[in-house]
Design a protein around this motif. Sequence first.
Motif, short mmCIF file in Angstrom:
data_model
loop_
_atom_site.label_atom_id
_atom_site.label_comp_id
_atom_site.label_asym_id
_atom_site.label_seq_id
_atom_site.Cartn_x
_atom_site.Cartn_y
_atom_site.Cartn_z
N GLY A 9 7.76 -49.81 26.96
CA GLY A 9 6.62 -48.90 26.79
C GLY A 9 5.96 -49.03 25.43
N SER A 10 6.57 -49.78 24.52
CA SER A 10 5.94 -49.88 23.19
C SER A 10 4.73 -50.80 23.27
CB SER A 10 6.97 -50.38 22.17
OG SER A 10 6.51 -51.51 21.48
N LEU A 11 3.65 -50.31 22.69
CA LEU A 11 2.36 -51.03 22.75
C LEU A 11 2.47 -52.43 22.14
CD1 LEU A 11 -0.82 -50.58 23.17
CD2 LEU A 11 -0.83 -50.11 20.74
N GLU A 38 17.60 -46.64 16.85
CA GLU A 38 18.30 -47.92 16.64
C GLU A 38 17.51 -48.82 15.69
OE1 GLU A 38 20.90 -48.61 20.70
OE2 GLU A 38 18.88 -49.41 20.66
N ASN A 39 16.19 -48.61 15.69
CA ASN A 39 15.34 -49.43 14.82
C ASN A 39 15.55 -49.12 13.34
OD1 ASN A 39 14.08 -46.86 15.47
ND2 ASN A 39 12.27 -47.57 14.40
N LEU A 40 16.21 -48.00 13.04
CA LEU A 40 16.42 -47.64 11.63
C LEU A 40 17.82 -48.04 11.16
CD1 LEU A 40 14.78 -44.09 11.61
CD2 LEU A 40 13.77 -46.28 10.96
N GLY A 51 11.55 -52.08 10.20
CA GLY A 51 12.22 -51.24 11.20
C GLY A 51 11.32 -50.91 12.37
N VAL A 52 10.56 -51.91 12.82
CA VAL A 52 9.68 -51.67 13.98
C VAL A 52 9.96 -52.74 15.04
CG1 VAL A 52 7.80 -50.54 12.73
CG2 VAL A 52 7.83 -53.04 12.87
N VAL A 53 9.57 -52.43 16.27
CA VAL A 53 9.61 -53.44 17.32
C VAL A 53 8.17 -53.90 17.55
CG1 VAL A 53 11.66 -52.62 18.54
CG2 VAL A 53 9.45 -51.63 19.11
N PRO A 54 7.98 -55.12 18.00
CA PRO A 54 8.96 -56.10 18.44
C PRO A 54 9.41 -57.03 17.31
CG PRO A 54 6.75 -56.92 18.91
CD PRO A 54 6.58 -55.57 18.26
N CYS A 64 8.59 -61.48 12.84
CA CYS A 64 8.24 -60.05 12.97
C CYS A 64 6.74 -59.91 13.09
CB CYS A 64 8.70 -59.29 11.72
SG CYS A 64 10.47 -59.35 11.47
N ASP A 65 6.31 -58.81 13.60
CA ASP A 65 4.91 -58.40 13.73
C ASP A 65 4.25 -59.06 14.95
OD1 ASP A 65 2.73 -56.93 11.82
OD2 ASP A 65 1.87 -58.38 13.19
N SER A 66 3.78 -58.20 15.84
CA SER A 66 3.26 -58.72 17.12
C SER A 66 2.13 -59.73 16.93
CB SER A 66 2.81 -57.57 18.02
OG SER A 66 1.82 -56.80 17.39
N ALA A 67 1.26 -59.49 15.92
CA ALA A 67 0.13 -60.42 15.73
C ALA A 67 0.64 -61.80 15.32
CB ALA A 67 -0.85 -59.86 14.71
N ILE A 127 12.46 -36.24 12.79
CA ILE A 127 13.88 -36.62 12.61
C ILE A 127 13.98 -37.85 11.71
CG2 ILE A 127 16.00 -37.37 13.79
CD1 ILE A 127 15.09 -35.64 16.20
N LYS A 128 13.06 -38.80 11.90
CA LYS A 128 13.09 -40.02 11.05
C LYS A 128 13.02 -39.62 9.58
CE LYS A 128 10.18 -42.76 14.09
NZ LYS A 128 10.63 -43.83 14.89
N GLU A 129 12.18 -38.64 9.28
CA GLU A 129 11.98 -38.25 7.88
C GLU A 129 13.27 -37.71 7.27
OE1 GLU A 129 8.14 -36.30 7.22
OE2 GLU A 129 8.87 -35.64 5.27
N ALA A 148 10.34 -47.78 1.59
CA ALA A 148 9.00 -48.10 2.12
C ALA A 148 8.81 -47.43 3.49
CB ALA A 148 8.83 -49.62 2.24
N LYS A 149 9.87 -47.45 4.27
CA LYS A 149 9.79 -46.84 5.61
C LYS A 149 9.57 -45.33 5.47
CE LYS A 149 10.27 -47.01 10.12
NZ LYS A 149 9.41 -47.78 10.99
N LEU A 150 10.29 -44.73 4.53
CA LEU A 150 10.18 -43.28 4.36
C LEU A 150 8.75 -42.88 3.97
CD1 LEU A 150 11.63 -40.56 4.36
CD2 LEU A 150 12.29 -40.98 1.99
N GLN A 155 3.75 -40.13 5.72
CA GLN A 155 2.31 -40.18 5.96
C GLN A 155 2.00 -39.96 7.45
OE1 GLN A 155 0.47 -41.05 3.14
NE2 GLN A 155 -1.25 -40.26 4.36
N TRP A 156 2.78 -40.60 8.25
CA TRP A 156 2.64 -40.56 9.71
C TRP A 156 2.83 -39.12 10.20
CZ3 TRP A 156 6.71 -43.96 12.77
CH2 TRP A 156 6.48 -43.89 14.15
N ASN A 157 3.88 -38.49 9.68
CA ASN A 157 4.20 -37.11 10.05
C ASN A 157 3.06 -36.16 9.67
OD1 ASN A 157 5.96 -35.38 11.20
ND2 ASN A 157 7.57 -35.68 9.69
N1 LIG Z 1 2.34 -54.24 12.92
C1 LIG Z 1 3.52 -54.11 13.73
C2 LIG Z 1 3.65 -52.67 14.15
C3 LIG Z 1 4.86 -52.46 15.03
C4 LIG Z 1 5.06 -50.99 15.38
O1 LIG Z 1 4.51 -50.09 14.74
N2 LIG Z 1 5.90 -50.78 16.40
C5 LIG Z 1 6.21 -49.45 16.84
C6 LIG Z 1 6.28 -49.42 18.35
S1 LIG Z 1 4.73 -49.91 19.09
C7 LIG Z 1 7.55 -49.04 16.30
O2 LIG Z 1 8.48 -49.81 16.25
N3 LIG Z 1 7.67 -47.77 15.88
C8 LIG Z 1 8.89 -47.21 15.39
C9 LIG Z 1 8.83 -46.84 13.94
O3 LIG Z 1 7.86 -47.17 13.23
O4 LIG Z 1 9.77 -46.20 13.45
C10 LIG Z 1 3.43 -55.04 14.95
O5 LIG Z 1 2.31 -55.28 15.42
O6 LIG Z 1 4.46 -55.56 15.40
#
Ligand SMILES: N[C@@H](CCC(=O)N[C@@H](CS)C(=O)NCC(=O)O)C(=O)O
Length: 264
Positions: A9-11, A38-40, A51-54, A64-67, A127-129, A148-150, A155-157
């Motif tokens: 389901g992740s974009l 699990e990503n953290l 700490g992101v997918v994919p 790393c990084d979809s692009a 919870i991540k925060e 960096a993640k924090l 910001q996201w929160n």
């Molecule tokens: N620029 C990265 C962004 C990846 C991204 O933000 N993935 C999201 C899922 S679509 C994710 O892992 N979010 C979990 C998090 O940031 O903690 C890419 O395109 O791969």
Amino acid sequence: MLELYYFPGSLCSQKVKLVLAEKKLKWSDRLINLLTFENLQPNYIRLNPKGVVPTLVHDGKVICDSAMIIRYLDEEFPNPSLIPNELVLRKRMDVWVDLQNRFPMREVMYGNYKGIDGIVLQRSVQIKEKLIPQLMQANPELKERYAAKLEDVKQWNQTIRDSQKIADINAQIEPLLEQLEHQLSQTEWLCGETYSLADVVWTAVLNRLNELNFGYLWKDNSQSKIARYFQCLKDRPSFQAAIQQDKMPLFMITAGLRRIFLGF
Ligand SMILES: N[C@@H](CCC(=O)N[C@@H](CS)C(=O)NCC(=O)O)C(=O)O
């Protein structure tokens, strides 16, 4: 050997899965449950510093990084090629991929999902925060990555709790789609007469906007080029494989709900 670390389901994961399907590549799945964080975990942060997918691992090489991943796949597996031959079209493809990448889809998603989905997503960011500082303390060698993640999570929160900010972001969707509509009034696909990586990323985005009920922006107009385009994207077998069949297994849902609502 291709291994894809992803969350169903992740974009961003869907973009990579679309390319794998277009190229009919065989790959192994490595599920990462974002709802149980699990990503953290240190092992994953070592693989993917943000700490992101994919994440793609190809014969031991980590990308790393979809692009980056979709370009990498096209270079390594050029049949069929999803990058136009002509330089001007390649540049146009980069513009469409970058435009999409810069658009704050994460905030659009976390700010607009309603009901239980919205609650789960918003709680997960809260919870991540709290979790990241604990992980940072327990894993000092990864301090910079966690710090960096924090910052990003804070910001996201803030953004997703601010309804005015979300309304401002939502207001950018229509002008973005107008650019797409304009391009599609000139060419069949975003970069001319053949399907490219630009169409891959926009498949995932249009599908997500549709899921979030922004589909009225093209569905209500019978002349809409986006409506025709989106239908062509959905008719491709890659859409079935990468998006329609991209369902989260029950065990991931239950583990996620337990973690988010009961804390274990
Ligand atoms: N620029 C990265 C962004 C990846 C991204 O933000 N993935 C999201 C899922 S679509 C994710 O892992 N979010 C979990 C998090 O940031 O903690 C890419 O395109 O791969």
